[in-house]
Design a protein around this motif. Structure first.
Motif, short mmCIF file in Angstrom:
data_model
loop_
_atom_site.label_atom_id
_atom_site.label_comp_id
_atom_site.label_asym_id
_atom_site.label_seq_id
_atom_site.Cartn_x
_atom_site.Cartn_y
_atom_site.Cartn_z
N GLY A 227 0.81 -1.21 0.00
CA GLY A 227 0.00 0.00 0.00
C GLY A 227 0.84 1.26 0.00
O GLY A 227 2.08 1.23 -0.09
N TYR A 228 0.15 2.38 0.14
CA TYR A 228 0.80 3.69 0.04
C TYR A 228 1.70 3.99 1.23
O TYR A 228 2.61 4.82 1.11
CB TYR A 228 -0.25 4.78 -0.12
CG TYR A 228 -0.68 4.99 -1.55
CD1 TYR A 228 -0.12 6.00 -2.32
CD2 TYR A 228 -1.62 4.17 -2.14
CE1 TYR A 228 -0.51 6.20 -3.63
CE2 TYR A 228 -2.01 4.35 -3.45
CZ TYR A 228 -1.46 5.36 -4.20
OH TYR A 228 -1.83 5.55 -5.50
N TYR A 229 1.48 3.38 2.37
CA TYR A 229 2.37 3.63 3.50
C TYR A 229 3.77 3.11 3.19
O TYR A 229 4.78 3.75 3.53
CB TYR A 229 1.84 2.95 4.76
CG TYR A 229 0.68 3.67 5.43
CD1 TYR A 229 0.03 4.72 4.81
CD2 TYR A 229 0.25 3.29 6.70
CE1 TYR A 229 -1.04 5.37 5.42
CE2 TYR A 229 -0.81 3.94 7.32
CZ TYR A 229 -1.46 4.97 6.68
OH TYR A 229 -2.50 5.61 7.30
N ALA A 230 3.85 1.96 2.53
CA ALA A 230 5.16 1.44 2.12
C ALA A 230 5.79 2.35 1.08
O ALA A 230 6.99 2.65 1.14
CB ALA A 230 5.00 0.02 1.56
N LEU A 231 4.98 2.80 0.13
CA LEU A 231 5.49 3.69 -0.91
C LEU A 231 6.03 4.98 -0.29
O LEU A 231 7.08 5.50 -0.70
CB LEU A 231 4.38 4.00 -1.91
CG LEU A 231 4.77 4.85 -3.13
CD1 LEU A 231 4.07 4.33 -4.38
CD2 LEU A 231 4.41 6.31 -2.92
N ARG A 232 5.31 5.50 0.72
CA ARG A 232 5.75 6.72 1.38
C ARG A 232 7.10 6.53 2.06
O ARG A 232 7.99 7.37 1.94
CB ARG A 232 4.69 7.14 2.41
CG ARG A 232 5.01 8.43 3.15
CD ARG A 232 3.95 8.70 4.20
NE ARG A 232 4.22 9.91 4.95
CZ ARG A 232 3.81 11.12 4.59
NH1 ARG A 232 3.10 11.27 3.49
NH2 ARG A 232 4.09 12.19 5.31
N SER A 233 7.26 5.42 2.76
CA SER A 233 8.53 5.16 3.42
C SER A 233 9.68 5.07 2.40
O SER A 233 10.76 5.63 2.61
CB SER A 233 8.44 3.86 4.22
OG SER A 233 9.68 3.51 4.77
N LEU A 234 9.43 4.38 1.29
CA LEU A 234 10.45 4.21 0.26
C LEU A 234 10.84 5.54 -0.37
O LEU A 234 12.03 5.82 -0.56
CB LEU A 234 9.96 3.24 -0.81
CG LEU A 234 9.82 1.78 -0.39
CD1 LEU A 234 9.02 1.00 -1.43
CD2 LEU A 234 11.20 1.15 -0.18
N ARG A 235 9.85 6.34 -0.71
CA ARG A 235 10.18 7.59 -1.42
C ARG A 235 10.86 8.59 -0.50
O ARG A 235 11.73 9.36 -0.93
CB ARG A 235 8.94 8.17 -2.09
CG ARG A 235 7.87 8.79 -1.22
CD ARG A 235 8.02 10.31 -1.11
NE ARG A 235 6.95 10.89 -0.33
CZ ARG A 235 6.97 12.13 0.13
NH1 ARG A 235 8.01 12.91 -0.09
NH2 ARG A 235 5.96 12.60 0.84
N ILE A 236 10.51 8.60 0.79
CA ILE A 236 11.13 9.56 1.70
C ILE A 236 12.58 9.19 2.00
O ILE A 236 13.44 10.05 2.05
CB ILE A 236 10.29 9.69 2.99
CG1 ILE A 236 8.99 10.47 2.69
CG2 ILE A 236 11.06 10.37 4.11
CD1 ILE A 236 8.04 10.59 3.84
N GLU A 237 12.88 7.90 2.18
CA GLU A 237 14.27 7.53 2.44
C GLU A 237 15.14 7.73 1.20
O GLU A 237 16.36 7.81 1.31
CB GLU A 237 14.36 6.08 2.94
CG GLU A 237 14.14 5.02 1.90
CD GLU A 237 14.35 3.62 2.45
OE1 GLU A 237 14.27 3.44 3.69
OE2 GLU A 237 14.60 2.70 1.64
N LYS A 238 14.49 7.82 0.01
CA LYS A 238 15.24 8.13 -1.20
C LYS A 238 15.22 9.62 -1.53
O LYS A 238 15.67 10.04 -2.58
CB LYS A 238 14.65 7.35 -2.38
CG LYS A 238 14.97 5.85 -2.34
CD LYS A 238 16.46 5.60 -2.49
CE LYS A 238 16.78 4.12 -2.44
NZ LYS A 238 16.24 3.37 -3.57
N PHE A 239 14.68 10.42 -0.58
CA PHE A 239 14.71 11.88 -0.73
C PHE A 239 13.87 12.34 -1.93
O PHE A 239 14.22 13.28 -2.62
CB PHE A 239 16.15 12.36 -0.87
CG PHE A 239 16.38 13.79 -0.44
CD1 PHE A 239 15.38 14.55 0.14
CD2 PHE A 239 17.60 14.39 -0.66
CE1 PHE A 239 15.61 15.86 0.52
CE2 PHE A 239 17.85 15.70 -0.29
CZ PHE A 239 16.85 16.44 0.30
N PHE A 240 12.77 11.66 -2.19
CA PHE A 240 11.86 12.05 -3.26
C PHE A 240 10.81 13.00 -2.70
O PHE A 240 10.10 12.65 -1.75
CB PHE A 240 11.16 10.83 -3.86
CG PHE A 240 11.97 10.06 -4.87
CD1 PHE A 240 13.35 10.17 -4.91
CD2 PHE A 240 11.36 9.21 -5.77
CE1 PHE A 240 14.11 9.46 -5.82
CE2 PHE A 240 12.10 8.48 -6.69
CZ PHE A 240 13.49 8.61 -6.71
N ALA A 241 10.69 14.16 -3.32
CA ALA A 241 9.68 15.13 -2.89
C ALA A 241 8.37 14.89 -3.64
O ALA A 241 8.38 14.53 -4.82
CB ALA A 241 10.18 16.55 -3.16
#
Length: 879
Positions: A706-720
């Protein structure tokens, strides 16, 4: 005792003479008065509504130099909801832009009487927000942190201090409170009259007893207003009609959808106490008791937001002026009981009146402002959710700036009318939603809470399949999206009721989804993303998009470009991915909540050319995001085509067959920084392709995510992400996206001059990643968003996104760092050295945690899971 007060109420209700007396005292004449001054034939601006919003807009427009303004009021000035407003000016707001509006309003009202000579009743009393639970106290501490860094005095106080400030308060069940000493009380109607007086002196014409019946629109732009006294030609129309804004929005040739709905709102007025209350006694807000209490002429005014609100006027009933609605003591009973528990000394106090007046509420508890997406020059300011007097000054200022300058001085996207679509304007939806919204005004709102009404409105074709597999849902722009999937055997009820500011119960579930994304393959349904197709018969599509986007879109067919859609100041109006499908056709993917805003922006900026076609195809495609190193294997086997980087490079798009389905648009992007693909599937094939993917992926360890996993992935990769980290006041140069800007692409683009200036002179804020160093994930409060950032002990900005990184085993926060001169407060250029040489802390509800700042994402060399004591943050290199 309580019975004495009830008997007093019953006596008053039983005596018609008392009813007639109080009714006559509060009634207003609706007899039409003569109109000595005729309406002008034309004006630059026509404002409909003479309450706090309409007069504030008129005041601020005239202050900014616009004089050719007509304000129309169907009854008398300030005779609508403004007249019944409780008059509490409170700055304690969780949303940053609302806090700024309330703070400005307070300062404006403080000097308004001196400016106009009209008594406004302004009294700085301060306010006390009570906490009966630790979670409530945490929420108040989070607000207090925001107030303090804004320069608004605020402190968390003990129950004993509450008693010192307000001796009548019962403190036995309190754990603490928040005290804001500069909050105030005003006479709302008089503030509105003062604003009208100042506007009139500046040349604004004000006409009462004038009803607007129709707004004329030609070629997508406002041209005039029809009233019961004639027509006025105008360039701009402002709908400040309060609870009637919805109906007025539908009165034009081009409907303007303004999603708000009225509910009955009750408050009590009493006679003065034997020893009249001091006029400077603080206002008390008891959200756990669902009530507010303020001094009123030596007695009290007390109302609240009950659990079972009463919507009204669903059928569109109209009134010239708002009368006090029917008293309902049974309905008010729980609030009355809460009042007596909080102030037991009032039990013998005589009641003067129970006021029942309509208040307008919106689907997300935030007010509505901005320009219509369908009619240029049609502006709206309405739906104040019972905070009209607090927001009135600031909201009028921002809307006036928007009209005069083309944009306000602050990011108002959380309030923008274009955050809604037509789907939120159903009367049934609004009636049901406001019945949830009104109690939520005082409900404890922990991070990641969701509305429960108006759900399953927009769903993916896969909704039932995913729901059966344990999907837990959230809603974005009316679209159901998966948060995470509950594994078999987990207690669903416990997870659904998990509400905390600390480590949530879904922590391990999301962690396992993240692990699968990194080690195997996951599927995320991302159908909610906005999707447009733009094509032309010649080169019009390419030429137009080259002007509107900062990156170079003149790329080979089949390539995907990440780019910003910028405004004149270089700020992000949208952040999107665009695939070139053919020489004359483009496919654009944007965030979910961009559907109305982006469409409106493109329509207003694309040339009026019949050979240029734009189509919203959001509903035509289901999007499946295959994330992880084994995604390439799954897709290769399903398509019988090689999907390795040599054959299908990054940022590439190709139509393929997947299973039995043809015409699947496959793109080598994932929005997370992890390897994988997004499949854009015609909806009739969605279930087939999903089943094929899941069946083929079983041997590769596939699972849903789900989107919670996607959020964690994109934030640790510094994606805005746009709407969270990026907005109309953020440029690519400020967030490390220079590589998505082609300043020398051979033609000018919107925002280019501003970016060239930043490139030469530097930027005044920098998007920065922070890794919390002394934070205990299990025991400490979590960062969510909006936490103050401190550098060397000085406030420098706020976080915009936060998530736990399962890779680093630490919390990661993203946010912007500013550089203020220590003596003058002037903003200075933020350099790389300034970021790297500071010592940082993140303030979470008043407690500061040390953080390591980074300007670049971590190298893939270090993306494997490690123990905390083995991680050397300073050793990471730029990716």
């Amino acid at each position: 005792m309580f019975l004495r007060l009830l008997s007093d109420i019953q006596w008053r209700a039983a005596h018609p003479k008392w009813r007639r007396m109080t009714s006559s005292q509060r009634s207003t004449s609706t007899t039409a008065e003569p109109h000595p001054v005729s309406l002008p034939a034309q004006a630059q601006v026509v404002i409909c509504g003479g309450g706090i919003m309409g007069t504030s807009v008129a005041y601020h427009l005239s202050k900014m130099g616009w004089k050719d303004i007509v304000l129309l009021e169907q009854g008398r000035l300030a005779a609508g909801t403004t007249r019944f407003c409780a008059g509490i000016v409170s700055t304690a707001r969780p949303v940053s832009v609302e806090l700024k509006m309330a703070h400005y309003s307070n300062k404006l009202y403080q000097q308004l009487e001196q400016e106009t000579g009209v008594q406004t009743g302004y009294m700085k009393t301060g306010s006390i927000s009570l906490a009966q639970t630790q979670d409530r106290l945490i929420s108040l501490k989070r607000i207090a942190s925001s107030l303090n860094v804004m320069g608004i005095p605020c402190e968390i106080i003990s129950p004993k201090k509450v008693l010192q400030l307000h001796p009548l308060i019962n403190i036995h069940d309190l754990v603490g409170a928040m005290y804001v000493p500069e909050d105030a009380l005003v006479s709302s109607a008089n503030v509105s009259l003062a604003l009208a007086t100042a506007a009139s002196r500046n040349g604004v014409q004000i006409h009462e007893r004038t009803t607007v019946s129709h707004i004329t629109v030609q070629k997508g732009r406002v041209t005039g207003v029809e009233t019961d006294r004639g027509r006025i030609q105008c360039e701009y129309f402002v709908n400040c009609a309060g609870q009637w804004a919805y109906e007025l929005g539908h009165s034009g040739e081009e409907p303007v959808h303004i999603p708000l709905h009225a509910c009955e709102h009750f408050y009590l007025l009493t006679h003065p106490l034997k020893e009249p209350l001091s006029s400077s006694l603080p206002t008390v807000v008891d959200p756990d008791g669902r009530i507010y209490i303020r001094n009123w002429q030596g007695g009290i005014l007390s109302g609240g937001f009950e659990k079972n609100p009463k919507p009204l006027f669903t059928e569109g009933r109209n009134q010239l002026e708002i009368q006090n609605l029917q008293e309902d003591w049974d309905h008010f009973g729980p609030l009355l009981s809460a009042l007596l528990r909080r102030m037991p000394g009032l039990e013998a106090l005589q009641i003067m009146q129970l006021v029942n007046c309509p208040e307008s509420f919106t689907p997300d508890m935030r007010c509505i402002m901005g320009e219509s997406p369908t009619a240029r020059g049609y502006f709206v300011l309405a739906g104040m959710n019972s905070a009209g007097i607090s927001y009135g000054g600031g909201a009028g200022k921002y809307l006036a700036e928007w009209m005069v300058n083309g944009y306000p001085s602050a990011n108002v996207w959380p309030l923008d009318l274009k955050r809604f679509g037509t789907l939120q304007s159903s009367r049934t939806f609004l009636r049901h939603r406001v019945m949830e919204v009104m109690p939520l005004m005082y409900d404890l709102k922990v991070p990641r809470w969701d509305f429960q009404t108006g759900r399953q409105l927009r769903t993916s074709p896969l909704y039932d399949r995913l729901d059966a597999q344990g999907a837990r849902w959230m809603e974005k722009h009316g679209f159901e999206r998966v948060k995470y999937f509950v594994p078999p055997g987990k207690d669903l009820l416990d997870l659904d009721h998990s509400k905390t500011f600390y480590k949530p119960d879904w922590f391990d579930i999301v962690g396992s989804e993240v692990k699968c994304c990194k080690e195997a393959v996951c599927v995320i349904d991302m159908s909610s993303f906005t999707k447009f197709e733009i094509s032309s018969t010649g080169d019009q599509a390419l030429e137009s998009l080259q002007y509107l986007f900062s990156n170079d879109l003149d790329v080979p067919v089949g390539h995907v470009v990440h780019t910003g859609m910028l405004n004149e100041k270089g700020g992000y109006e949208n952040d999107c991915s665009i695939a070139r499908l053919s020489k004359r056709s483009f496919f654009m993917i944007s965030p979910t909540d961009q559907q109305v805003h982006c469409w409106s922006w493109l329509k207003n900026h694309l040339p009026d050319d019949s050979n240029l076609v734009m189509e919203d195809v959001t509903w035509k495609y289901t999007a499946l995001n295959l994330i992880g190193p084994r995604a390439v294997d799954v897709l290769s086997e399903l398509s019988y085509a090689p999907m390795t980087a040599e054959h299908f490079p990054s940022l590439f798009c190709k139509e393929m067959s997947v299973g039995y389905a043809n015409g699947i648009r496959v793109m080598s992007i994932t929005h997370t920084g992890e390897p994988g693909f997004v499949l854009y599937i015609p909806i009739e094939y969605a279930l087939h392709v999903y089943n094929e993917v899941m069946n083929m992926g079983q041997k590769y360890g596939i699972r849903n995510a789900g989107y919670y996993a996607l959020r964690s992935l994109r934030i640790e990769k510094f994606f805005a992400f746009w709407g969270q980290d990026l907005d109309a006041f953020t440029t690519p140069m400020e967030c490390g996206r220079e590589f998505q800007v082609k300043l020398e692409k051979g033609m000018q683009f919107l925002g280019q001059e501003a970016l060239l200036e930043q490139k030469q002179n530097g930027v005044y804020k920098r998007f920065t990643m922070f890794i919390l160093e002394d934070h205990d994930t299990d025991m400490d409060l979590w960062p969510w968003w909006g936490e103050p950032i401190f550098r060397n002990g000085r406030y420098v900005g706020k976080t915009t996104s936060s998530a736990y990184s399962y890779t680093l085993e630490r919390h990661v926060c993203l946010g912007f760092v500013h550089h203020f001169d220590e003596k003058t407060g002037e903003e200075l250029v933020v350099t790389t050295d300034f970021i790297n040489q500071g010592e940082y802390e993140i303030d979470i509800a008043g407690q500061r945690f040390q953080a390591k700042a980074k300007l670049y994402p971590f190298s893939s060399l270090f993306t494997q899971r490690r123990r905390k004591d083995e991680v050397e943050l300073s050793g990471y290199q730029r990716e």
